[in-house]
Scaffold this active site. Structure first.
Site, PDB file in Angstrom:
ATOM      1  N   GLN A 193       0.833  -1.207   0.000  1.00 47.62           N
ATOM      2  CA  GLN A 193       0.000   0.000   0.000  1.00 47.62           C
ATOM      3  C   GLN A 193       0.872   1.263   0.000  1.00 47.62           C
ATOM      4  OE1 GLN A 193      -2.066   0.680   3.705  1.00 47.62           O
ATOM      5  NE2 GLN A 193      -3.737   1.785   2.710  1.00 47.62           N
ATOM      6  N   TYR A 250       0.124   4.797   0.363  1.00 48.37           N
ATOM      7  CA  TYR A 250      -0.691   5.971   0.694  1.00 48.37           C
ATOM      8  C   TYR A 250       0.152   7.028   1.405  1.00 48.37           C
ATOM      9  CZ  TYR A 250      -5.448   4.049  -0.152  1.00 48.37           C
ATOM     10  OH  TYR A 250      -6.604   3.558  -0.706  1.00 48.37           O
ATOM     11  N   GLU A 278      -9.988  -1.641   5.037  1.00 48.95           N
ATOM     12  CA  GLU A 278      -8.776  -1.828   5.848  1.00 48.95           C
ATOM     13  C   GLU A 278      -9.136  -1.774   7.329  1.00 48.95           C
ATOM     14  OE1 GLU A 278      -5.691   1.089   5.222  1.00 48.95           O
ATOM     15  OE2 GLU A 278      -4.348   0.151   6.681  1.00 48.95           O
ATOM     16  N   SER A 309      -4.938   6.853  12.714  1.00 50.79           N
ATOM     17  CA  SER A 309      -4.752   6.801  14.173  1.00 50.79           C
ATOM     18  C   SER A 309      -6.093   6.873  14.914  1.00 50.79           C
ATOM     19  CB  SER A 309      -3.859   7.956  14.632  1.00 50.79           C
ATOM     20  OG  SER A 309      -4.575   9.165  14.502  1.00 50.79           O
ATOM     21  N   GLU A 323      -7.004   8.944  17.203  1.00 51.69           N
ATOM     22  CA  GLU A 323      -7.515  10.324  17.262  1.00 51.69           C
ATOM     23  C   GLU A 323      -8.283  10.660  15.981  1.00 51.69           C
ATOM     24  OE1 GLU A 323      -4.404   9.436  17.899  1.00 51.69           O
ATOM     25  OE2 GLU A 323      -4.178   9.857  20.033  1.00 51.69           O
TER      26      GLU A 323
HETATM   27  C1  LIG Z   1       3.403  -0.239  11.538  1.00 51.10           C
HETATM   28  C2  LIG Z   1       2.799   0.686  10.523  1.00 51.10           C
HETATM   29  C3  LIG Z   1       2.503   0.211   9.261  1.00 51.10           C
HETATM   30  C4  LIG Z   1       1.967   1.074   8.305  1.00 51.10           C
HETATM   31  N1  LIG Z   1       1.752   0.597   7.038  1.00 51.10           N
HETATM   32  C5  LIG Z   1       1.372   1.446   6.076  1.00 51.10           C
HETATM   33  C6  LIG Z   1       1.285   1.010   4.698  1.00 51.10           C
HETATM   34  O1  LIG Z   1       1.525  -0.162   4.368  1.00 51.10           O
HETATM   35  N2  LIG Z   1       0.964   1.928   3.771  1.00 51.10           N
HETATM   36  C7  LIG Z   1       0.698   3.231   4.066  1.00 51.10           C
HETATM   37  O2  LIG Z   1       0.384   3.994   3.167  1.00 51.10           O
HETATM   38  N3  LIG Z   1       0.765   3.673   5.352  1.00 51.10           N
HETATM   39  C8  LIG Z   1       1.102   2.828   6.339  1.00 51.10           C
HETATM   40  N4  LIG Z   1       1.205   3.263   7.644  1.00 51.10           N
HETATM   41  C9  LIG Z   1       1.015   4.685   7.896  1.00 51.10           C
HETATM   42  C10 LIG Z   1      -0.178   5.034   8.767  1.00 51.10           C
HETATM   43  O3  LIG Z   1      -1.369   5.017   8.034  1.00 51.10           O
HETATM   44  C11 LIG Z   1       0.119   6.425   9.358  1.00 51.10           C
HETATM   45  O4  LIG Z   1       1.196   6.268  10.276  1.00 51.10           O
HETATM   46  C12 LIG Z   1      -1.046   7.019  10.058  1.00 51.10           C
HETATM   47  O5  LIG Z   1      -2.036   7.369   9.147  1.00 51.10           O
HETATM   48  C13 LIG Z   1      -0.635   8.280  10.877  1.00 51.10           C
HETATM   49  O6  LIG Z   1       0.070   9.179  10.083  1.00 51.10           O
HETATM   50  P1  LIG Z   1       1.495   9.769  10.540  1.00 51.10           P
HETATM   51  O7  LIG Z   1       2.345   8.627  10.985  1.00 51.10           O
HETATM   52  O8  LIG Z   1       2.003  10.642   9.453  1.00 51.10           O
HETATM   53  O9  LIG Z   1       1.204  10.645  11.845  1.00 51.10           O
HETATM   54  P2  LIG Z   1       0.639  12.136  11.878  1.00 51.10           P
HETATM   55  O10 LIG Z   1      -0.459  12.284  10.895  1.00 51.10           O
HETATM   56  O11 LIG Z   1       1.808  13.058  11.743  1.00 51.10           O
HETATM   57  O12 LIG Z   1       0.052  12.201  13.329  1.00 51.10           O
HETATM   58  C14 LIG Z   1       0.872  12.414  14.489  1.00 51.10           C
HETATM   59  C15 LIG Z   1      -0.027  12.447  15.717  1.00 51.10           C
HETATM   60  O13 LIG Z   1      -0.962  13.534  15.609  1.00 51.10           O
HETATM   61  C16 LIG Z   1      -2.302  13.079  15.743  1.00 51.10           C
HETATM   62  N5  LIG Z   1      -3.170  13.828  14.828  1.00 51.10           N
HETATM   63  C17 LIG Z   1      -2.925  14.101  13.525  1.00 51.10           C
HETATM   64  N6  LIG Z   1      -3.947  14.807  13.002  1.00 51.10           N
HETATM   65  C18 LIG Z   1      -4.868  14.958  13.989  1.00 51.10           C
HETATM   66  C19 LIG Z   1      -6.134  15.599  14.076  1.00 51.10           C
HETATM   67  N7  LIG Z   1      -6.685  16.204  13.007  1.00 51.10           N
HETATM   68  N8  LIG Z   1      -6.796  15.557  15.261  1.00 51.10           N
HETATM   69  C20 LIG Z   1      -6.253  14.948  16.337  1.00 51.10           C
HETATM   70  N9  LIG Z   1      -5.046  14.349  16.319  1.00 51.10           N
HETATM   71  C21 LIG Z   1      -4.360  14.348  15.169  1.00 51.10           C
HETATM   72  C22 LIG Z   1      -2.260  11.608  15.340  1.00 51.10           C
HETATM   73  O14 LIG Z   1      -3.291  10.886  15.948  1.00 51.10           O
HETATM   74  C23 LIG Z   1      -0.892  11.176  15.865  1.00 51.10           C
HETATM   75  O15 LIG Z   1      -0.984  10.859  17.235  1.00 51.10           O
HETATM   76  C24 LIG Z   1       1.700   2.425   8.633  1.00 51.10           C
HETATM   77  C25 LIG Z   1       1.978   2.888   9.927  1.00 51.10           C
HETATM   78  C26 LIG Z   1       2.515   2.049  10.861  1.00 51.10           C
HETATM   79  C27 LIG Z   1       2.816   2.591  12.242  1.00 51.10           C
END
Ligand SMILES: Cc1cc2nc3c(=O)[nH]c(=O)nc-3n(C[C@H](O)[C@H](O)[C@H](O)COP(=O)(O)OP(=O)(O)OC[C@H]3O[C@@H](n4cnc5c(N)ncnc54)[C@H](O)[C@@H]3O)c2cc1C
Length: 397
Positions: free
Chosen positions: A126, A128, A244, A383, A385
């Protein structure tokens, strides 16, 4: 809605159990019981055994080679598979891009890709998330510019699970920089062997290298690999995320971990010399988790039944939160049961030929690894949140 198990359901469960007894390789089941890492070949071996039985795609309709099972049958299959120690069915082809292709792809794409997913000839991943575009996915920047009958793709994806093994990646790309962010996104299917695609591992808290960065440097993608229409990718992306998140609820996983937790609590001895399972406070905490799992099962059945032919994204957020919280609570309690004998994390333990050595019960190192691994569940797939924001928006308007 009636969720009572009928005679047919019970007979079906016996059929699944018999199949698992005969076909699930013992070495794979053992890894599951010790929280050890599965190899690519383990996943493929198991998927092929299921395909040979006609069960390679439990959630697909029959017309695409799926089982056509009812929601209850799918759940029975999931629960029994986990109980026996079978690997999870990889979601990227089966429950992510597969349903999107069925709903939005061209006939040629369906004819080519769906049978290959069913037979696990292609391993999907994936694409994304990007640095700076996780929760705020619509701000993604990976750019695809059309040049004749190709798109030229440049950019970076991150947190990509198991991309090191993948043949294909379904990728969200920006095809229009002028419109609203959501209206300039398209979905491309990209062959991972295309020149310009680079996969770099990210080492996680549990010492694994299951996730990656994926870089695109002037990658040429045929226009025929666009899913649906250009700039409509956000619609397809959301449809996929609903699937998902339902999948992440992990009922089978929760049941298996609960059984392991109870077994470990029987095996461990407290300061008073009695098995930990006899400690009333611990029993109370285990019972609470068990009730949460039962409630999750009911919720899952309601959603699974209602989701047929509808957009499952709303309820999926609720399931995603509950499932991931329970998974973390189980992992935490498993660590606590190991107590002072919990091991420091040992990467060597994650491999099947690991020596059993060191202090504490044999289950301790696996529980440590599982505890670290489960930290991810409230982040990936959107996440907690962000799921709460989605629920609040729908409920409160
Ligand atoms: C083990 C693992 C596997 C993954 N596998 C894939 C994959 O195969 N393909 C893929 O595309 N992605 C993958 N992901 C990515 C995953 O979808 C993202 O990590 C997730 O969407 C959070 O984005 P970020 O890590 O950029 O955190 P951020 O978006 O930077 O968020 C940081 C913190 O801020 C909080 N936050 C952000 N926005 C808001 C809001 N509007 N209101 C309140 N709180 C907020 C979040 O909850 C989090 O605690 C994976 C992640 C992990 C940890």
């Amino acid at each position: 809605m009636d969720f009572t198990y009928t005679e047919e359901d019970i007979a079906f469960r016996e059929e699944v159990r018999a199949f698992l007894r005969e076909q699930l390789p013992a070495d794979i089941a053992q890894k599951a019981s010790r929280h050890q890492r599965l190899e690519k070949t383990d996943y493929i071996r198991w998927h092929k055994a299921l395909t040979a039985r006609g069960w390679g795609a439990p959630s697909w309709p029959k017309e695409y080679g799926g089982t056509g099972w009812t929601p209850l049958q799918k759940l029975i299959f999931e629960v029994e598979s986990y109980r026996a120690g079978a690997p999870r069915l990889l979601p990227f082809g089966l429950t992510m891009i597969g349903p999107v292709l069925m709903k939005y792809a061209s006939q040629a794409q369906k004819d080519h890709f769906l049978p290959r997913i069913l037979n696990m000839e292609d391993w999907w991943c994936q694409g994304y998330s990007e640095p700076g575009a996780g929760s705020d996915l619509a701000s993604l920047k990976t750019r695809a510019v059309r040049e004749g009958d190709h798109y030229v793709v440049n950019g970076q994806k991150t947190w990509n699970t198991l991309g090191q093994h993948a043949d294909w990646i379904f990728c969200l790309v920006r095809t229009d920089t002028e419109s609203k962010p959501q209206e300039g996104i398209s979905m491309l299917l990209i062959d991972m062997k295309t020149p310009g695609v680079t996969v770099r591992p990210i080492v996680t808290l549990d010492g694994g290298a299951e996730i990656n960065e994926v870089w695109f440097d002037n990658v040429k993608v045929p226009v025929g690999n666009l899913v649906g229409e250009e700039n409509r990718g956000w619609t397809y992306a959301k449809y996929l995320l609903g699937h998902e998140r339902t999948n992440i609820a992990g009922l089978g996983h929760c049941n298996r971990e609960l059984a392991m937790l109870k077994a470990h609590a029987r095996e461990s001895v407290g300061n008073d010399g009695r098995p930990l399972i006899e400690d009333v406070r611990l029993r109370d905490r285990i019972a609470r988790i068990e009730m949460d799992i039962m409630a999750l099962e009911m919720l899952l059945l309601r959603v699974a039944t209602a989701a047929v032919g509808t957009d499952p994204s709303t309820q999926a957020s609720i399931l995603k939160i509950r499932g991931s919280e329970i998974q973390q609570a189980l992992a935490t309690l498993q660590m606590e049961v190991a107590g002072p004998q919990a091991w420091p994390y040992s990467p060597a333990w994650m491999h099947a030929d690991a020596e059993e050595s060191g202090p504490g019960p044999a289950f301790a190192p696996g529980n440590t690894a599982g505890y670290f691994d489960m930290r991810k569940t409230t982040i990936y797939g959107g996440s907690t949140e962000v799921q709460k924001n989605i629920i609040a928006k729908i409920v409160l308007g």
